[in-house]
Design a protein around this motif. Structure first.
Motif, PDB file in Angstrom:
ATOM      1  N   LEU A  55       0.853  -1.193   0.000  1.00  0.00           N
ATOM      2  CA  LEU A  55       0.000   0.000   0.000  1.00  0.00           C
ATOM      3  C   LEU A  55       0.879   1.229   0.000  1.00  0.00           C
ATOM      4  CD1 LEU A  55      -2.951   1.153   0.325  1.00  0.00           C
ATOM      5  CD2 LEU A  55      -2.388   1.378   2.756  1.00  0.00           C
ATOM      6  N   ARG A  56       0.544   2.196  -0.844  1.00  0.00           N
ATOM      7  CA  ARG A  56       1.302   3.442  -0.913  1.00  0.00           C
ATOM      8  C   ARG A  56       0.360   4.637  -0.826  1.00  0.00           C
ATOM      9  NH1 ARG A  56       5.444   2.963  -5.946  1.00  0.00           N
ATOM     10  NH2 ARG A  56       6.210   4.891  -5.001  1.00  0.00           N
ATOM     11  N   ILE A  57       0.806   5.691  -0.143  1.00  0.00           N
ATOM     12  CA  ILE A  57       0.110   6.982  -0.097  1.00  0.00           C
ATOM     13  C   ILE A  57       1.075   8.001  -0.685  1.00  0.00           C
ATOM     14  CG2 ILE A  57      -1.099   8.666   1.313  1.00  0.00           C
ATOM     15  CD1 ILE A  57      -2.383   5.918   1.402  1.00  0.00           C
ATOM     16  N   MET A  58       0.626   8.750  -1.706  1.00  0.00           N
ATOM     17  CA  MET A  58       1.545   9.566  -2.472  1.00  0.00           C
ATOM     18  C   MET A  58       1.000  10.976  -2.674  1.00  0.00           C
ATOM     19  SD  MET A  58       2.150   6.552  -5.290  1.00  0.00           S
ATOM     20  CE  MET A  58       3.711   7.140  -5.958  1.00  0.00           C
ATOM     21  N   GLU A  59       1.920  11.917  -2.764  1.00  0.00           N
ATOM     22  CA  GLU A  59       1.546  13.283  -3.111  1.00  0.00           C
ATOM     23  C   GLU A  59       1.129  13.350  -4.579  1.00  0.00           C
ATOM     24  OE1 GLU A  59       4.897  15.721  -2.320  1.00  0.00           O
ATOM     25  OE2 GLU A  59       4.689  15.629  -0.138  1.00  0.00           O
ATOM     26  N   ALA A  60       0.450  14.435  -4.932  1.00  0.00           N
ATOM     27  CA  ALA A  60       0.133  14.703  -6.334  1.00  0.00           C
ATOM     28  C   ALA A  60       1.160  15.685  -6.889  1.00  0.00           C
ATOM     29  CB  ALA A  60      -1.275  15.281  -6.464  1.00  0.00           C
ATOM     30  N   THR A  61       1.709  15.390  -8.044  1.00  0.00           N
ATOM     31  CA  THR A  61       2.656  16.294  -8.688  1.00  0.00           C
ATOM     32  C   THR A  61       1.903  17.491  -9.261  1.00  0.00           C
ATOM     33  OG1 THR A  61       2.471  15.277 -10.879  1.00  0.00           O
ATOM     34  CG2 THR A  61       4.051  14.294  -9.322  1.00  0.00           C
ATOM     35  N   PRO A  62       2.612  18.558  -9.657  1.00  0.00           N
ATOM     36  CA  PRO A  62       1.942  19.691 -10.301  1.00  0.00           C
ATOM     37  C   PRO A  62       1.169  19.280 -11.554  1.00  0.00           C
ATOM     38  CG  PRO A  62       4.149  20.328  -9.626  1.00  0.00           C
ATOM     39  CD  PRO A  62       4.042  18.845  -9.395  1.00  0.00           C
ATOM     40  N   GLU A  63       1.593  18.173 -12.188  1.00  0.00           N
ATOM     41  CA  GLU A  63       0.893  17.681 -13.388  1.00  0.00           C
ATOM     42  C   GLU A  63      -0.298  16.799 -13.036  1.00  0.00           C
ATOM     43  OE1 GLU A  63       4.800  18.988 -13.951  1.00  0.00           O
ATOM     44  OE2 GLU A  63       4.235  17.163 -12.853  1.00  0.00           O
ATOM     45  N   GLY A  64      -0.496  16.538 -11.725  1.00  0.00           N
ATOM     46  CA  GLY A  64      -1.632  15.740 -11.297  1.00  0.00           C
ATOM     47  C   GLY A  64      -1.386  14.251 -11.262  1.00  0.00           C
ATOM     48  N   LYS A  65      -0.130  13.817 -11.369  1.00  0.00           N
ATOM     49  CA  LYS A  65       0.197  12.395 -11.334  1.00  0.00           C
ATOM     50  C   LYS A  65       0.651  11.979  -9.936  1.00  0.00           C
ATOM     51  CE  LYS A  65       1.770  11.950 -16.146  1.00  0.00           C
ATOM     52  NZ  LYS A  65       2.885  11.485 -17.009  1.00  0.00           N
ATOM     53  N   PRO A  66       0.670  10.662  -9.660  1.00  0.00           N
ATOM     54  CA  PRO A  66       1.250  10.206  -8.383  1.00  0.00           C
ATOM     55  C   PRO A  66       2.708  10.622  -8.285  1.00  0.00           C
ATOM     56  CG  PRO A  66      -0.024   8.457  -9.425  1.00  0.00           C
ATOM     57  CD  PRO A  66       0.088   9.552 -10.436  1.00  0.00           C
ATOM     58  N   GLY A  67       3.083  11.164  -7.124  1.00  0.00           N
ATOM     59  CA  GLY A  67       4.441  11.678  -6.947  1.00  0.00           C
ATOM     60  C   GLY A  67       5.150  11.078  -5.751  1.00  0.00           C
ATOM     61  N   LYS A  68       5.691  11.927  -4.920  1.00  0.00           N
ATOM     62  CA  LYS A  68       6.508  11.514  -3.780  1.00  0.00           C
ATOM     63  C   LYS A  68       5.685  10.738  -2.753  1.00  0.00           C
ATOM     64  CE  LYS A  68       9.498  13.549  -0.201  1.00  0.00           C
ATOM     65  NZ  LYS A  68      10.015  14.836   0.353  1.00  0.00           N
ATOM     66  N   ASP A  69       6.289   9.687  -2.187  1.00  0.00           N
ATOM     67  CA  ASP A  69       5.616   8.897  -1.157  1.00  0.00           C
ATOM     68  C   ASP A  69       5.504   9.692   0.137  1.00  0.00           C
ATOM     69  OD1 ASP A  69       5.075   5.964  -1.988  1.00  0.00           O
ATOM     70  OD2 ASP A  69       7.073   6.362  -2.798  1.00  0.00           O
ATOM     71  N   MET A  70       4.294   9.749   0.696  1.00  0.00           N
ATOM     72  CA  MET A  70       4.084  10.341   2.021  1.00  0.00           C
ATOM     73  C   MET A  70       4.160   9.275   3.108  1.00  0.00           C
ATOM     74  SD  MET A  70       1.131  13.202   1.493  1.00  0.00           S
ATOM     75  CE  MET A  70      -0.116  12.077   0.892  1.00  0.00           C
ATOM     76  N   LEU A  71       3.816   8.053   2.758  1.00  0.00           N
ATOM     77  CA  LEU A  71       3.971   6.918   3.667  1.00  0.00           C
ATOM     78  C   LEU A  71       5.316   6.280   3.345  1.00  0.00           C
ATOM     79  CD1 LEU A  71       2.876   4.887   5.747  1.00  0.00           C
ATOM     80  CD2 LEU A  71       1.758   3.687   3.853  1.00  0.00           C
ATOM     81  N   LEU A  72       6.321   6.569   4.162  1.00  0.00           N
ATOM     82  CA  LEU A  72       7.679   6.112   3.869  1.00  0.00           C
ATOM     83  C   LEU A  72       7.926   4.676   4.322  1.00  0.00           C
ATOM     84  CD1 LEU A  72       9.742   9.316   4.723  1.00  0.00           C
ATOM     85  CD2 LEU A  72       8.951   8.499   2.496  1.00  0.00           C
ATOM     86  N   LYS A  73       7.014   4.108   5.081  1.00  0.00           N
ATOM     87  CA  LYS A  73       7.156   2.720   5.507  1.00  0.00           C
ATOM     88  C   LYS A  73       6.837   1.787   4.342  1.00  0.00           C
ATOM     89  CE  LYS A  73       5.456  -0.682   8.837  1.00  0.00           C
ATOM     90  NZ  LYS A  73       4.544  -0.950   9.967  1.00  0.00           N
ATOM     91  N   ASN A  74       7.591   0.702   4.237  1.00  0.00           N
ATOM     92  CA  ASN A  74       7.321  -0.334   3.246  1.00  0.00           C
ATOM     93  C   ASN A  74       6.162  -1.174   3.773  1.00  0.00           C
ATOM     94  OD1 ASN A  74       7.535  -2.039   1.044  1.00  0.00           O
ATOM     95  ND2 ASN A  74       9.342  -3.109   1.800  1.00  0.00           N
ATOM     96  N   LEU A  75       4.937  -0.685   3.568  1.00  0.00           N
ATOM     97  CA  LEU A  75       3.757  -1.261   4.198  1.00  0.00           C
ATOM     98  C   LEU A  75       3.200  -2.404   3.352  1.00  0.00           C
ATOM     99  CD1 LEU A  75       1.758  -1.291   6.477  1.00  0.00           C
ATOM    100  CD2 LEU A  75       0.494   0.549   5.379  1.00  0.00           C
ATOM    101  N   ILE A  76       3.435  -3.638   3.798  1.00  0.00           N
ATOM    102  CA  ILE A  76       2.975  -4.835   3.103  1.00  0.00           C
ATOM    103  C   ILE A  76       1.724  -5.351   3.798  1.00  0.00           C
ATOM    104  CG2 ILE A  76       3.587  -7.141   2.314  1.00  0.00           C
ATOM    105  CD1 ILE A  76       5.237  -4.864   1.057  1.00  0.00           C
ATOM    106  N   VAL A  77       0.671  -5.578   3.021  1.00  0.00           N
ATOM    107  CA  VAL A  77      -0.627  -6.011   3.539  1.00  0.00           C
ATOM    108  C   VAL A  77      -0.909  -7.417   3.020  1.00  0.00           C
ATOM    109  CG1 VAL A  77      -3.086  -5.473   3.695  1.00  0.00           C
ATOM    110  CG2 VAL A  77      -1.406  -3.619   3.495  1.00  0.00           C
ATOM    111  N   GLN A  78      -1.457  -8.263   3.873  1.00  0.00           N
ATOM    112  CA  GLN A  78      -1.827  -9.616   3.454  1.00  0.00           C
ATOM    113  C   GLN A  78      -3.336  -9.764   3.443  1.00  0.00           C
ATOM    114  OE1 GLN A  78       0.170 -12.818   5.444  1.00  0.00           O
ATOM    115  NE2 GLN A  78      -0.461 -14.281   3.892  1.00  0.00           N
TER     116      GLN A  78
END
Length: 308
Positions: free
Chosen positions: A172-195
Motif C-alpha cells: 500500500l502506498r500513499i503519495m503526493e500529487a505532482t503539479p501535473e496531477g500524477k502520483p508523486g513523492k511517497d508520504m507513507l515512507l514505511k514499506n507497508l505490506i498487507v496480506q
C-alpha cells in the motif's frame, strides 16, 4: 495441450539470482522491485530480500533498476547479477524543519465515489510481465479541517476463481500529487505490506499511527503487486494476435490479488492511474474497446476515511 507462456523466456536463457541488502545495516530488503530498463520485464525480491529471475533479456548490455520505498534506486548491468549482493542506500531523512500538527479526531469523513457503479477486476496490467500498480486520486475534503489526516484505507478484491483462495500480499502506498496531477513523492515512507485473508472481499488498513497529513492539492492511494512465488497463479485464455491468428488455451503466470475496480466516465475529471515500466499513465489510455466496458474506464474502488 495448453501453450505455456513465461514472459519471453527462451530455452537458452539462464536465471539471475541474488539478494538486495540495506547498505547501512546489511539487513535484507524485502519486496524490492527489479525492472529491466526499457523492457516490459521485472520481478520482486521475496520476504528475505532474495530474487531468482528469468528476465527474457536478449541484449548483453541490458540493465536492471532496483527500487523500494525508503531507498535510493540503483541500476546495474544484468550480466553482473548471477549470485550478486545488491546494496541500496536508505533515503536520507530531512531534519531541517519539523512540523507538528494536532490530531483532534472529532470529525470523520469517507471519501469514495463508486456506489452504484459496475464492478470489474484489476489484475496485473503487465499481463504478468512485471510488477504493476494502480492509483486513485482524492481531493482534500472541503469545509472540513485545515489539518486533516488519513485515518484508514479499505481495499476491496475481485472474486476471480483462480486466485480467490490465495493469501496474497501487496504493497500500500500513499503519495503526493505532482503539479501535473500524477502520483508523486511517497508520504507513507514505511514499506507497508498487507496480506489478504483468503475469501475475504476487503481489508482495512489503519493509518493513524503514520499521521499522514493531507496536502492542500490532495493525494493518491495506490496498491502495488508483488511478484513473489506465493502470490503466483495460472490463468488460461485464448490470445488473439490479429484477425487470423488466435492461440487457444494459453497459460500465463500472474500474481494475486485481483483488486476490485469500477467503471467510470472517461471525462476531464477522471483521475485513476496505472504504473508501467516508464512511469504513471492515466488508465483511460488502456484499450477499452471491448463492449464489456461500455465506453467507460476502469478505476480502483478504494474507500478512504479521513479525520481532523
Amino acid at each position: 495441450m495448453a501453450l505455456l507462456l513465461s514472459c519471453g523466456l527462451s530455452a537458452q536463457e539462464k536465471p539471475v539470482w541474488g539478494s538486495v541488502l540495506n547498505e547501512r545495516t546489511g539487513k535484507q530488503v524485502p519486496f524490492a522491485h527489479l525492472i529491466l530498463v526499457g523492457e516490459k520485464s521485472g520481478t520482486s525480491t521475496d520476504e528475505n530480500g532474495e530474487f531468482r529471475w528469468m528476465s527474457g533479456a536478449q541484449d548483453k548490455k541490458a540493465r536492471v533498476k532496483f527500487s523500494c520505498i525508503g531507498f535510493e534506486s540503483r541500476t546495474l548491468p544484468l550480466s553482473v547479477l548471477a549470485g550478486a549482493r545488491v546494496y541500496l542506500s536508505p533515503v536520507a531523512e530531512e531534519l531541517d524543519e519539523v512540523e507538528v500538527y494536532l490530531m483532534k479526531r472529532e470529525k470523520h469523513r469517507n471519501l469514495n465515489s463508486f456506489r452504484g457503479k459496475r464492478s470489474i477486476g484489476l489484475g496485473n496490467f503487465s499481463g504478468g510481465a512485471y510488477p504493476s500498480a494502480v492509483a486513485k486520486y482524492y481531493e482534500k475534503p472541503r469545509n472540513f479541517a485545515e489539518n486533516s489526516f488519513i485515518e484508514r484505507v479499505q481495499v476491496r478484491f475481485f472474486p476471480s476463481r483462480e486466485q480467490v483462495n490465495i493469501p496474497a500480499r501487496f504493497r500500500l502506498r500513499i503519495m503526493e500529487a505532482t503539479p501535473e496531477g500524477k502520483p508523486g513523492k511517497d508520504m507513507l515512507l514505511k514499506n507497508l505490506i498487507v496480506q489478504r485473508i483468503p475469501l475475504r472481499s476487503k481489508t482495512e488498513i489503519n493509518l493513524l499511527e503514520h499521521r499522514i497529513r493531507i496536502p492542500d492539492n490532495g493525494f493518491f492511494v495506490a496498491v502495488e503487486h508483488l511478484f513473489i512465488k506465493e502470490n503466483a497463479y495460472r490463468e488460461t485464455r485464448d490470445i488473439r494476435v490479429n484477425d487470423t491468428i488466435i492461440y487457444n488455451g494459453v497459460t500465463i503466470t500472474k500474481y494475486a490479488p485481483v483488486f476490485k475496480g469500477v467503471l467510470e466516465a472517461n471525462d476531464e475529471a477522471f483521475d485513476a492511474y496505472y504504473r508501467s515500466t516508464d512511469g504513471w499513465k492515466k488508465m483511460n489510455r488502456l484499450d477499452t474497446s471491448s463492449p464489456v466496458f461500455g465506453n467507460k474506464v476502469p478505476a480502483p474502488a478504494f474507500k478512504v476515511r479521513v479525520t481532523d
